[in-house]
Every structure is written in C-alpha cells, then in structure tokens.
Design a protein around this motif. Structure first.
Motif, PDB file in Angstrom:
ATOM      1  N   LYS A 458      32.212  39.818  32.707  1.00 46.33           N
ATOM      2  CA  LYS A 458      31.129  40.647  33.225  1.00 46.33           C
ATOM      3  C   LYS A 458      31.389  41.026  34.691  1.00 46.33           C
ATOM      4  N   LYS A 459      31.857  40.070  35.492  1.00 46.06           N
ATOM      5  CA  LYS A 459      32.164  40.371  36.892  1.00 46.06           C
ATOM      6  C   LYS A 459      33.274  41.408  36.997  1.00 46.06           C
ATOM      7  N   LEU A 460      34.266  41.311  36.093  1.00 51.97           N
ATOM      8  CA  LEU A 460      35.362  42.280  36.124  1.00 51.97           C
ATOM      9  C   LEU A 460      34.860  43.684  35.807  1.00 51.97           C
ATOM     10  N   GLN A 461      34.044  43.806  34.755  1.00 50.30           N
ATOM     11  CA  GLN A 461      33.549  45.130  34.389  1.00 50.30           C
ATOM     12  C   GLN A 461      32.643  45.699  35.484  1.00 50.30           C
ATOM     13  N   THR A 462      31.879  44.821  36.144  1.00 51.20           N
ATOM     14  CA  THR A 462      31.040  45.284  37.260  1.00 51.20           C
ATOM     15  C   THR A 462      31.897  45.740  38.431  1.00 51.20           C
ATOM     16  N   ALA A 463      32.987  45.002  38.710  1.00 52.04           N
ATOM     17  CA  ALA A 463      33.855  45.368  39.833  1.00 52.04           C
ATOM     18  C   ALA A 463      34.554  46.701  39.606  1.00 52.04           C
TER      19      ALA A 463
END
Length: 623
Positions: A458-463
C-alpha cells in the motif's frame, strides 16, 4: 661400570656389537649383562603386563561410569591424544623412552581420561535436562567446563616442573617421567577441548551433521545400500532420519531454491527507468544541416525505491518462513512415521506371540482330537483363531512395508535402514505443556509477514502518486551567422557546438488507475488481517486439542504400564496353566487370551495417539 651421558640400552647394544665382533669365547663360557640393564629388562616385562591391564581397567571403569560402550570409547580417545603429546615432549628434549617415562604415561592417561569424563558428563547432563541442539550442547558444555579442564591439567603439569628441570641425584629418573606428563597434558588438553566435542557430535549425529561432507557421506550411504540391497538392513536413529530428510527432501530443496531466487532479486528494488539517448538531424536554424544529441534520465520519487526494496526483503523473509513451516511439517511427519514403524514392530511381536500360543494349542488339540477327548468344534475354532491371527500378521507385514517405503521417500535415501528397535515406543515431551505456545509458530509468522508486506504494498502504490523527476543534457550545432548582444555578427560552423541542460517533473494528472491500486492494497491488507486472526484461532484450538489428547493418553498409559499390561501377562500365564491342568475349558481360555491380547493392542493404539499429539504440539510450537 657406571654410565654417563647416554642410556643403558644404547650402551649395552653398542657393547654387544663390539663383543660379538672382537671377542671369541671357549666352549662353556657365556656373557650376561646385569645391573641396571637387567633391572630395566625386568621392569619392561612388568610394564608389558601393567600397561595393558591399566588401559583395560580404565575402559571398564568408563563403561561402568557411563553404562555405554560408545561413550567409553569416546573418552578413551583421550589416551592416544595424550600419548602423542608425551612422545612429542620426549623427542623435543631428545630423551629416550625409559621405565620412568612408561610410568609417566600411565599417570598421564589417568589425568587425560579425567578431563574427558568432565566434558562428556556435562554433555550428558545437558541432554538429560532436555537440550536437543547438539551444537549448542557442545559449545555450552565446553565453555562451562573450560576452567575445570584447565585446572585439572595445569595442577599436575606445574607440579612436575621441578622434576622436569632437576639436575640433582635421581634427576635422570625424574626428568623422563615429568617430561611425559607435562608434554602430554599440554597437548591432550588442547585436543580434548577441540577434538573431543567434534568426536561427540560424530558419535551422536554421524558424518551427515557436518555440511561440507554431508552430500559425500550420503553418496557413500546410497552406494552401500545399492550393493547391499537384499541383505540384512542396518538401523537408523530418529535424529539421523530427520537430518537426512531436512537435507534431501525435495519440497525443502524447492523452498531453498525459492529463497535463493528472492535473494537474487534483492537489489532489483532500485530499478531506474532506462536512460533516453536521442539524436536529431536537419535544418532547424538555417538552410545548413544541424545535429543535436540529447541524454535524459527519469527517476521515481526516492520513497518508491525504498518501498520496493522493503518488499524484496519481505519476500525473502516470507520464503524463509515458508521453509521453516515445511521443515516443521517434514520433521513432524518423519517422527510420526518413525514411531508408527516402531509400534508396528511391537504389534508384529504381539501377533507372533499370539500365533505361537495358538500354534501350540492347535498341536495339542489335534492330538486330543485323535484320542477323542475333544470334538470337531474345538479344533475347528482353534484353526480359525490361528488363521485369523495369520491374516492379521500378513496384513501388518504389508502395511509395514508400505509405511517403510513412505519413510524412505520422506528422507529421500533409497535402501535406508529401518528404525532402531531399542528405542522406546512412547515419545515424551521434553518440557512442560505450558511452555509450548504459538510464539514461534512458522505459519503465524508467515501470515504476520504477509500482513506486513500488504502494508508495504500500500505504501508503494501511494508513493507512486508522487512526482517523477527528469534531468537531461543537450548538445547541438547551430550553423550560420549569429549576433550576440553588442558583439558583431559572426559565422559559426559545424565545429562550434552549444550545450544546455533541462530538468522536469512528471505530475500524475490522471491518477484514477493508481487510486484503484491503492484501494485494492487496502482491501488486501484487511484480508491478510482476517487470515492472521483466523489462523491464530485455528492453530490455538489445534494446540489445545493436542495438549488435551496428550494429557489424556499419558494418564491412560500410566494405568496400562502400572496395572493393565502386567495383569495381561498374568492372565495369559494363568490361563495357559489352568488349561493345561484342565481347570478351565477351551472356550474360557480363548476368551481370556483374547482379552489379554486386546489390552495390549489397545495399549499400542493409545501410544500412537499420544505420540501423534506430542508431534503435533512440537510442530505447532517448536518452529
């Protein structure tokens, strides 16, 4: 005459050579050598008896102390190790072997063996306390007994130093004895601290424990089994079977390959976009043909690469947890099959005993039938009973072969030996039941790591919603007349080039698709949380159920061991005696024998139930 600067035996040998060459005696005359030489020969004869007797007594004492030939031989290795040091010390001081040196070797052997007893006793104590990791046992015991071993060796060694450097009366006798003891203790102490622990591992685990030679040793085993197939099979311990399974099982090899795969991908998280190299050629400033070369690079926001690298590390941990889970499953399966084979061996003995009982009865029944003492019903019933046992025995043999083939497939060694028959069929847990928890359960750790990875995803897709950065450099020619500010107009040819740089930023104006990926990552995180909670509940239920079954079975087995099994033996003996004396009928005897055999059969079934519960408890908590 007296001897100085040499030993007695060397002088006598030299004297014998010269006498035989230069002296001719008349008939009836002989030459004898007495004094110190005669005493030395007598002492050597006595040593030839005393030393073997001393060595034999040492071995017997070791056997009685440890009640094990294997551990007695293990400690006995200290004798050749210490002898090596004593011989080396004599050579280093240029001293010949003498009677006093022989006495020194006897004293040396005793001290060296004492050091071995100290270390091996500590090994055994830790194993009795429930330690199972052989490497941890060896390291801890050697470290804890280091001071005692050094003190045991240093006290006599330091005490013999004045004798080793003695120059007064009796020094020639004292020096060899002290030299042997000091040199032997120095060498044997070092070798005992390093060689003895390795030999202990070798005696307990075999060559397969040492990874550098594991595959070679396994190859030798396979070759020996290939040539020795069809002959009597050797036995294998459960620890050796588990080691073989963990080394050769195909599913574990696949899991190891998966770990290697994700480790190879570890640095792929910092994956930059391809560098763009462009060239342009044409008329874009004048009628002259100009050219331009441009190089540019686009990079994601730094947090994207950080999260990608964290996901790669998470994949490695997930593959490692998967390996641990498979190792737990394989270990539990090997234990279960191993102990089921042991129980089947005992069942086979029970059926063989029953078959023997009914065979003897059938022989007597046939004789009585010929005499007319019994009718056709009794002899027919006896034959039916024996045939029934024979059928059960044949079925057990078939089941045993099937299970043994499954056992061989688990450890992946063709022609491997059967389980040791001298192992108790009851498997008892080494710790209290309350100590077995799910804290180290591999499956829960795997679910927890999967949840962590979903958070990272999730953090990767947000970044990825953050801007991308672009930087580049251009180099171009501008052929023609050019005027710059107040400078006069000049002509620039193809050799004159102009350079510029550019910096840009990519802004996600159309982010609907990326928002969908973020939403999907959130849903996946919720799913992983539910899976983790469900697994905790299920595994905790399985662990509690296994504990309850283990407790119940163990209490039942206590009753069997204390009362039911001894009573069954008494019933069989008493029934046979009463039948032979005509005090009970044949049908009563059959009922009593079947009851006793059923008690033993139920005992084996309860043992299997308790063992499987114990293996399940260890599988859920040990890994």
């Amino acid at each position: 005459f007296n001897i100085s600067g040499s030993d007695v035996q060397t002088v006598v040998k030299e004297l014998q050579g010269k006498v035989s060459q230069k002296l001719s005696l008349p008939k009836g005359y002989t030459i004898t050598y007495g004094g110190s030489f005669e005493n030395m020969n007598a002492a050597k004869d006595r040593l030839a008896v005393v030393v073997p007797v001393a060595l034999l007594l040492i071995f017997l004492l070791l056997y009685f102390a440890f009640n094990s030939v294997k551990q007695g031989l293990l400690i006995y290795t200290a004798i050749p190790l210490s002898a090596t040091g004593g011989i080396f010390a004599l050579v280093l001081r240029d001293m010949p072997f003498s009677i006093s040196a022989g006495v020194g070797f006897i004293a040396l052997f005793g001290v060296a063996v004492l050091n071995g007893i100290l270390i091996v006793s500590e090994f055994n104590r830790l194993r009795r306390e429930g330690w199972t990791d052989i490497k941890r046992i060896v390291v801890h015991a050697t470290r804890s007994k280091l001071r005692a071993v050094l003190m045991t060796a240093l006290v006599p060694a330091l005490g013999f130093i004045p004798m080793a450097i003695s120059t007064g009366a009796g020094g020639e006798v004292q020096k060899p004895l002290a030299t042997v003891v000091i040199g032997g203790l120095m060498i044997s102490t070092m070798l005992t601290l390093f060689v003895l622990p390795l030999l202990y591992i070798l005696f307990e685990k075999g060559f397969g424990y040492f990874k550098p030679v594991r595959h070679a040793a396994m190859l030798v085993i396979v070759i020996l089994m290939t040539f020795g197939e069809g002959k009597a099979q050797s036995k294998i311990s459960m620890n050796a079977a588990i080691d073989s399974a963990l080394s050769n099982n195909f599913s574990l090899q696949v899991a190891n390959s998966e770990i290697a795969y994700y480790k190879a991908l570890k640095n792929s998280g910092y994956d930059l976009d391809k560098t763009l190299i462009m060239t342009e050629y044409g008329r874009y400033n004048s009628l002259a043909l100009d050219n331009r070369i441009a190089v540019s690079q686009t990079i994601q926001f730094p947090s994207v690469y950080i999260h990608q690298n964290q996901i790669n590390n998470s994949n490695i941990r997930i593959s490692e947890m998967t390996l641990r889970q498979k190792q737990a499953d394989v270990t539990a399966k090997v234990k279960q099959v191993y102990y089921n084979l042991l129980v089947m061996q005992q069942k086979k003995l029970l059926l063989s005993e029953a078959d023997s009982i009914f065979e003897n009865l059938l022989t007597k029944a046939r004789q009585r039938y010929k005499l007319g003492d019994i009718d056709i019903i009794e002899i027919t019933t006896t034959e039916s009973q024996r045939l029934q046992i024979a059928v059960q025995l044949e079925a057990l043999e078939s089941d045993y072969k099937v299970l043994l083939n499954h056992f061989r497939a688990l450890i992946n060694v063709r022609g491997v030996a059967e389980p040791n028959t001298n192992v108790a069929i009851q498997y008892n847990l080494q710790e209290q039941l309350s100590d077995y928890t799910l804290a180290n359960n591999a499956l829960l750790l795997l679910y927890q790591q999967s949840l962590t990875q979903s958070e990272l995803e999730k953090k990767l897709q947000t970044a990825k919603l953050l801007p991308t950065l672009t930087a580049g450099v251009n180099n171009t020619s501008i052929i023609g007349w050019q005027k710059f500010e107040s400078n006069p107009e000049q002509y620039y040819g193809a050799g004159k080039r102009f350079t510029s740089v550019n910096v840009g930023m990519g802004v996600p104006l159309f982010y609907g698709a990326q928002r969908s990926k973020i939403t999907a990552a959130e849903k996946l995180k919720v799913q992983r949380e539910l899976e983790l909670n469900s697994a905790k509940l299920q595994l905790n239920t399985e662990l509690e159920n296994a504990k309850n079954i283990y407790n119940k079975s163990r209490r039942s087995l206590d009753v069997w061991n204390k009362s039911l099994l001894p009573n069954a033996s008494i019933i069989i003996s008493a029934a046979n005696s009463k039948l032979s004396h005509g005090e009970i009928s044949y049908l009563d005897w059959v009922i009593l024998i079947n009851q006793a055999m059923q008690v033993r059969s139920d005992y084996f079934n309860t043992v299997v139930q308790m063992n499987e519960a114990a293996f399940e408890i260890e599988r859920l908590s040990k890994f």
